[in-house]
Design a protein around this motif. Structure first.
Motif, PDB file in Angstrom:
ATOM      1  N   GLY A 227       0.822  -1.791   0.026  1.00 17.30           N
ATOM      2  CA  GLY A 227      -0.100   0.221   0.254  1.00 17.30           C
ATOM      3  C   GLY A 227       0.833   1.410   0.010  1.00 17.30           C
ATOM      4  N   LEU A 228       1.861   1.404   0.629  1.00 20.19           N
ATOM      5  CA  LEU A 228       2.821   2.294   0.673  1.00 20.19           C
ATOM      6  C   LEU A 228       3.621   3.244  -1.425  1.00 20.19           C
ATOM      7  N   GLY A 229       3.216   1.896  -2.046  1.00 20.92           N
ATOM      8  CA  GLY A 229       3.571   2.261  -3.256  1.00 20.92           C
ATOM      9  C   GLY A 229       5.607   2.292  -3.179  1.00 20.92           C
ATOM     10  N   ILE A 230       6.353   1.809  -2.404  1.00 24.84           N
ATOM     11  CA  ILE A 230       7.031   1.882  -2.716  1.00 24.84           C
ATOM     12  C   ILE A 230       8.220   0.712  -4.078  1.00 24.84           C
ATOM     13  N   THR A 231       9.307   1.106  -4.335  1.00 24.70           N
ATOM     14  CA  THR A 231       9.133   0.466  -5.425  1.00 24.70           C
ATOM     15  C   THR A 231       9.668  -0.950  -4.699  1.00 24.70           C
ATOM     16  N   ASN A 232       9.299  -2.058  -5.853  1.00 29.86           N
ATOM     17  CA  ASN A 232       9.609  -4.152  -5.533  1.00 29.86           C
ATOM     18  C   ASN A 232       9.228  -4.250  -4.763  1.00 29.86           C
ATOM     19  N   PRO A 233       7.877  -3.745  -4.203  1.00 31.00           N
ATOM     20  CA  PRO A 233       7.397  -3.824  -2.611  1.00 31.00           C
ATOM     21  C   PRO A 233       7.313  -5.219  -2.400  1.00 31.00           C
ATOM     22  N   TRP A 234       6.828  -6.609  -2.989  1.00 29.32           N
ATOM     23  CA  TRP A 234       6.569  -8.154  -2.855  1.00 29.32           C
ATOM     24  C   TRP A 234       8.405  -8.480  -2.842  1.00 29.32           C
ATOM     25  N   GLY A 235       9.401  -7.463  -2.628  1.00 27.00           N
ATOM     26  CA  GLY A 235      10.603  -8.150  -2.834  1.00 27.00           C
ATOM     27  C   GLY A 235      11.226  -7.586  -1.495  1.00 27.00           C
ATOM     28  N   LEU A 236      10.806  -6.528  -1.144  1.00 23.96           N
ATOM     29  CA  LEU A 236      11.246  -5.815   0.350  1.00 23.96           C
ATOM     30  C   LEU A 236      10.833  -6.833   0.973  1.00 23.96           C
ATOM     31  N   TRP A 237       8.822  -6.422   0.785  1.00 23.63           N
ATOM     32  CA  TRP A 237       8.985  -7.989   1.934  1.00 23.63           C
ATOM     33  C   TRP A 237       9.409  -9.477   1.737  1.00 23.63           C
ATOM     34  N   GLY A 238      10.413  -9.694   1.039  1.00 24.33           N
ATOM     35  CA  GLY A 238      10.658 -10.689   0.520  1.00 24.33           C
ATOM     36  C   GLY A 238      11.798 -10.505   1.872  1.00 24.33           C
TER      37      GLY A 238
ATOM     38  N   LEU B  38      22.134 -13.132   1.973  1.00 21.11           N
ATOM     39  CA  LEU B  38      21.669 -13.553   0.229  1.00 21.11           C
ATOM     40  C   LEU B  38      20.697 -13.407   0.153  1.00 21.11           C
ATOM     41  N   MET B  39      19.104 -14.137   0.556  1.00 14.88           N
ATOM     42  CA  MET B  39      18.093 -13.658  -0.330  1.00 14.88           C
ATOM     43  C   MET B  39      17.486 -12.356  -0.204  1.00 14.88           C
ATOM     44  N   ALA B  40      18.182 -11.791   1.212  1.00 12.68           N
ATOM     45  CA  ALA B  40      16.977 -10.642   1.847  1.00 12.68           C
ATOM     46  C   ALA B  40      17.344  -9.029   0.749  1.00 12.68           C
ATOM     47  N   PHE B  41      18.921  -9.524   0.073  1.00 14.35           N
ATOM     48  CA  PHE B  41      19.676  -8.794  -0.681  1.00 14.35           C
ATOM     49  C   PHE B  41      19.221  -9.225  -2.254  1.00 14.35           C
ATOM     50  N   LEU B  42      18.618 -10.636  -2.109  1.00 15.06           N
ATOM     51  CA  LEU B  42      18.269 -10.822  -3.714  1.00 15.06           C
ATOM     52  C   LEU B  42      16.935 -10.300  -3.840  1.00 15.06           C
ATOM     53  N   CYS B  43      15.971 -10.751  -3.012  1.00 11.20           N
ATOM     54  CA  CYS B  43      14.594  -9.890  -3.141  1.00 11.20           C
ATOM     55  C   CYS B  43      14.485  -8.223  -3.900  1.00 11.20           C
ATOM     56  N   ALA B  44      15.918  -7.837  -2.542  1.00  7.81           N
ATOM     57  CA  ALA B  44      15.319  -6.496  -2.517  1.00  7.81           C
ATOM     58  C   ALA B  44      15.968  -6.081  -3.681  1.00  7.81           C
ATOM     59  N   SER B  45      16.666  -6.733  -4.054  1.00  8.71           N
ATOM     60  CA  SER B  45      17.130  -5.663  -5.999  1.00  8.71           C
ATOM     61  C   SER B  45      16.562  -6.009  -7.015  1.00  8.71           C
ATOM     62  N   GLY B  46      15.718  -6.893  -6.950  1.00 12.98           N
ATOM     63  CA  GLY B  46      14.714  -8.064  -8.043  1.00 12.98           C
ATOM     64  C   GLY B  46      15.893  -8.813  -8.313  1.00 12.98           C
ATOM     65  N   PHE B  47      16.460  -9.248  -7.647  1.00 10.37           N
ATOM     66  CA  PHE B  47      17.566 -10.347  -8.123  1.00 10.37           C
ATOM     67  C   PHE B  47      18.551  -9.791  -9.014  1.00 10.37           C
TER      68      PHE B  47
ATOM     69  N   TYR C  85      20.080  -2.400   1.114  1.00  9.51           N
ATOM     70  CA  TYR C  85      18.546  -1.664   2.249  1.00  9.51           C
ATOM     71  C   TYR C  85      17.717  -2.830   2.478  1.00  9.51           C
ATOM     72  N   GLY C  86      18.021  -3.858   1.657  1.00  9.88           N
ATOM     73  CA  GLY C  86      17.123  -5.165   1.899  1.00  9.88           C
ATOM     74  C   GLY C  86      17.389  -6.304   3.509  1.00  9.88           C
ATOM     75  N   VAL C  87      18.711  -5.617   3.016  1.00  8.04           N
ATOM     76  CA  VAL C  87      19.385  -6.384   4.087  1.00  8.04           C
ATOM     77  C   VAL C  87      19.127  -6.031   5.056  1.00  8.04           C
ATOM     78  N   ALA C  88      19.254  -4.548   5.248  1.00  5.22           N
ATOM     79  CA  ALA C  88      19.095  -3.723   6.877  1.00  5.22           C
ATOM     80  C   ALA C  88      17.855  -3.873   6.982  1.00  5.22           C
ATOM     81  N   ILE C  89      16.584  -3.593   6.087  1.00  2.00           N
ATOM     82  CA  ILE C  89      15.302  -4.418   6.555  1.00  2.00           C
ATOM     83  C   ILE C  89      14.656  -5.861   6.982  1.00  2.00           C
ATOM     84  N   ALA C  90      15.489  -6.499   6.207  1.00  2.00           N
ATOM     85  CA  ALA C  90      15.571  -7.648   7.170  1.00  2.00           C
ATOM     86  C   ALA C  90      15.883  -8.089   8.145  1.00  2.00           C
TER      87      ALA C  90
END
Length: 732
Positions: free
Chosen positions: A331-342, A407-416, A426-431
């Motif tokens: 709902g926030l509309g952030i880039t690649n929301p499902w990747g960040l959720w991953g 690795l999964m947090a990095f790849l999910c956030a970066s869209g692999f 940033y995805g690693v920090a979110i993890a």
């Protein structure tokens, strides 16, 4: 769903967390505090605990004032630091101390009420102990998130920033990392000092009381018994609370800093990246409260059923957080929301796996600990060998879990796309934020342990009967498992948080270079890259951060060495303090035979004083090591050396911390397994060997191991805070 609307989840979480912490605290005070004798014993423990905390905080006050003056000189005199550094540093230390103080006040009052409740039912005792633990859990997360929010709101309103400095939010979020240094330093003092205190008392009580005199644990005839009960609070309540407070704040600050940097050219998306971790943290607090109410049990519950009850509360909170965070990020509309959720999922799953792996490695219900107990029949030597081997083997699953989760947090956030380094980090920090999102209830299950342990001590000293002791023993045994799991969780979260902090270090280097008037990176190839838009890969190339650079390799060795030297210092400190405790307990038994006959009361105060003085004297040197090593490395080896130091310290410190904590936990629970009647039971050859193993494991699991996760984060934050000195004055 706007960024402003989602943002309000964070302050809502702070308010709800503090409100329910106050309600649980008030409910605990309303419970029956037991007989006059029970209250007198509880009063001894409470006074001893608060006297220790008061003494520690006096020492910390002088340390923080001295460093605050130094930072003021560097900021306003030499201009090499942000002028907000002194205030942020002092605030971090103050609120970390406050979190530990609240936990201590609650735990020392709750233990006697848990003992009183155990006279009537197991479920009532579990409710008092667990909800009292939830007071500290909710206070830690609410104060942590509240401080991060307060800084962001203050800085947004009053802190000037220009585009040349890297953008307003980048400057604000990276400057906020200074808050983490105060929190980390206070946590290190609390962990090291508390660990030395509690293990000096524990070793003295066990070696003389159990092994030499053959009296039960928590026997009131043991002069060290009050100091031992006090130590459970100063080490496992105040220490753990301060530890996880700084982990929680560090993960939030690193995530906001990396999010602001990753989208520095897109102000709309940048704001969403800063809001996202705050919203996830707010959701975590709200849904942790739900989990607390789920934890209940029935009379006569088995160990497995008690553990299932606690796990149910944590797991329900985790599932609810996953579902709610998916909705918020989308709902926030952030880039690649499902990747960040991953990435959030990766963090949560990693935390659960590390916790379960720790439970398997240390619980008497599983084969590793039972094998250690079986080896006790061969004597102390085979017990120690088995425990060391079990601890070493136990590192495999946590290390693999953190590696895969990272690795999964990095790849999910970066869209692999591995080229998207900023977004991936940033995805690693979110993890890390995701892993700590359940901290409100996870820390409750950890703080519950020492409350139950102290309740058992009160029951034993007041001779309340075998049925009451059986209830507190069940809670205490569960507390040993949750405490070991909590240590594993803290170590795992430290690994992710420290990695995010290392990435944040480069952003601070960028800002420092801009502040000094530099505008481009002049590469070896002759190409000039505008500093404000240079990527992390550009900085790595500019500073020659590669494994072929001997500066980086040398610094990595120094980082690895620091983890071992630090552990050795803390364990030697326990040994010296414990030796003094053993001598004092023996002296009292020798000079006053009436103590063992029960004719007179031991001198508890002298043992409390020995632990207090030993802890205060011995905690300074390890803390100075954690501060001085990154400063010296930066001055001599420069930015590349600092990154090598932090990488080596993180890799070695993480694995060493898992080994120490799990080996100590296995020895501890192997002793309890023998005491339950296995391999000869109490006072057998196996029992004496198991007690020695537990004694050796005490500084492993309660001093050196837990302190290492603070060390790796503190070195990162010290490096960040001293970036101006490193960039301006390094020799290389």
């Amino acid at each position: 769903m706007t960024s402003e609307l989602v943002f309000w989840l964070a302050p809502a979480g702070v308010i709800v967390g503090l409100l329910f912490a106050a309600l649980f605290y008030r409910d605990m005070l309303r419970q029956d505090a037991g007989s006059e004798h029970m209250q007198r014993i509880g009063g001894h423990v409470q006074r001893g605990a608060m006297a220790y905390v008061a003494q520690q905080y006096r020492i910390m006050l002088w340390v923080f004032l001295g460093l605050g003056l130094l930072f003021t000189l560097l900021s306003f005199g030499f201009g090499v630091q942000s002028r907000y550094l002194p205030a942020l540093f002092l605030a971090g230390g103050a609120f970390s101390a406050l979190a530990g103080y609240v936990g201590m006040q609650t735990a020392t009052r709750a233990s006697v009420r848990t003992a009183a409740a155990a006279r009537h039912s197991l479920g009532g005792a579990l409710r008092v102990a667990f909800r009292s633990g939830a007071v500290m859990g909710l206070v830690v997360v609410a104060l942590g998130l509240g401080n991060v929010l307060a800084w962001l709101l203050f800085a947004t309103a009053f802190m000037p920033a220009t585009a040349e400095q890297g953008g307003g939010l980048v400057l604000i979020t990276t400057t906020g990392l200074s808050f983490g240094m105060g929190a980390s330093l206070q946590a290190l003092f609390a962990r090291v000092g508390g660990g030395i205190y509690t293990k000096a008392a524990d070793v003295g009580a066990d070696l003389v009381g159990k092994v030499e005199k053959g009296i039960p644990e928590d026997d009131p005839r043991n002069p060290a018994v009050i100091a031992d009960n006090v130590g459970d609070n100063v080490g496992d309540v105040a220490g753990m609370g301060a530890d996880l407070f700084e982990s929680y704040c560090g993960s939030l600050l690193a995530a906001t800093a990396l999010g602001a940097a990753a989208w520095s050219q897109d102000p709309v998306m940048q704001l969403k990246a800063v809001v996202a971790p705050l919203a996830v943290a707010g959701l975590g607090i709200l849904l942790s409260v739900v989990g607390v109410f789920i934890v209940t049990t029935r009379e006569g519950a088995s160990q497995k059923q008690l553990l299932a009850s606690l796990s149910r509360g944590i797991n329900v909170s985790a599932v609810l957080i996953l579902l709610a965070s998916a909705a918020v990020l989308h709902g926030l509309g952030i880039t690649n929301p499902w990747g960040l959720w991953g990435a959030v999922v990766s963090g949560l799953v990693t935390g659960i796996v590390v916790g379960r792996a720790t439970e398997y490695a240390t619980s008497p219900g599983y084969s590793p600990t039972r094998r250690v107990a079986a080896q006790a029949e061969g004597g102390a030597a085979t017990t120690l060998i088995a425990g060391l081997g079990a601890g070493m083997q136990s590192t495999a699953i946590p290390v693999l879990a953190v590696a895969v989760g990272t690795l999964m947090a990095f790849l999910c956030a970066s869209g692999f796309d591995i080229e998207q380094l900023n977004v991936g980090l940033y995805g690693v920090a979110i993890a890390a934020v995701g892993m700590l999102s359940t901290l409100g209830i996870t820390l409750a299950s950890d703080a519950y342990g020492p409350i139950a342990d102290n309740a058992g001590g009160n029951v034993e000293m007041c001779e309340l009967g075998p049925e009451v002791r059986a209830r507190t023993d069940a809670l205490d045994s569960l507390g040993n498992t949750t405490a070991a799991t909590g240590k594993g969780f803290a170590i795992g979260s430290a690994a992710l948080t420290a990695l995010a902090l290392i990435a944040s270090y480069i952003e601070v280097v960028r800002l420092e270079m801009l502040r000094r008037g530099e505008t481009v990176l002049l590469m070896e190839s002759g190409v000039s890259i505008e500093l404000s838009v240079a990527s992390l890969q550009d900085f790595m190339a500019y500073f020659n951060v590669t494994l072929l650079n001997p500066v980086v390799l040398a610094a990595m060795f120094i980082g690895s060495m620091t983890a071992f030297v630090f552990s050795g210092m803390t364990m030697q400190a326990v040994g010296r303090a414990a030796s003094a405790m053993v001598d004092e307990v023996r002296r009292q038994f020798r000079e006053n035979p009436g103590i063992l006959r029960g004719d007179c009361e031991p001198d508890y105060a002298s043992c409390v004083e020995i632990s207090t003085l030993g802890a205060q004297r011995e905690m300074i040197a390890p803390a100075l090591l954690a501060v001085l090593v990154p400063v010296a490395t930066g001055l001599i080896l420069g930015v590349a050396g600092v990154i090598g130091l932090l990488s080596g310290g993180l890799a070695t410190g993480f694995v060493l911390a898992v080994f120490l904590s799990n080996a100590g936990g296995a020895w501890d629970n192997a002793k309890k397994y023998v005491e339950e009647g296995h391999h000869g039971g109490k006072n057998s050859r196996a029992h004496h060997a198991a007690v020695i193993g537990d004694t050796v494991g005490d500084p492993f699991k309660d001093t050196a191991g837990p302190s290492l996760n603070i060390l790796v984060k503190l070195m990162s934050i010290v490096a960040i805070v001293m970036t101006g000195v490193t960039v301006g004055f390094s020799l290389l």
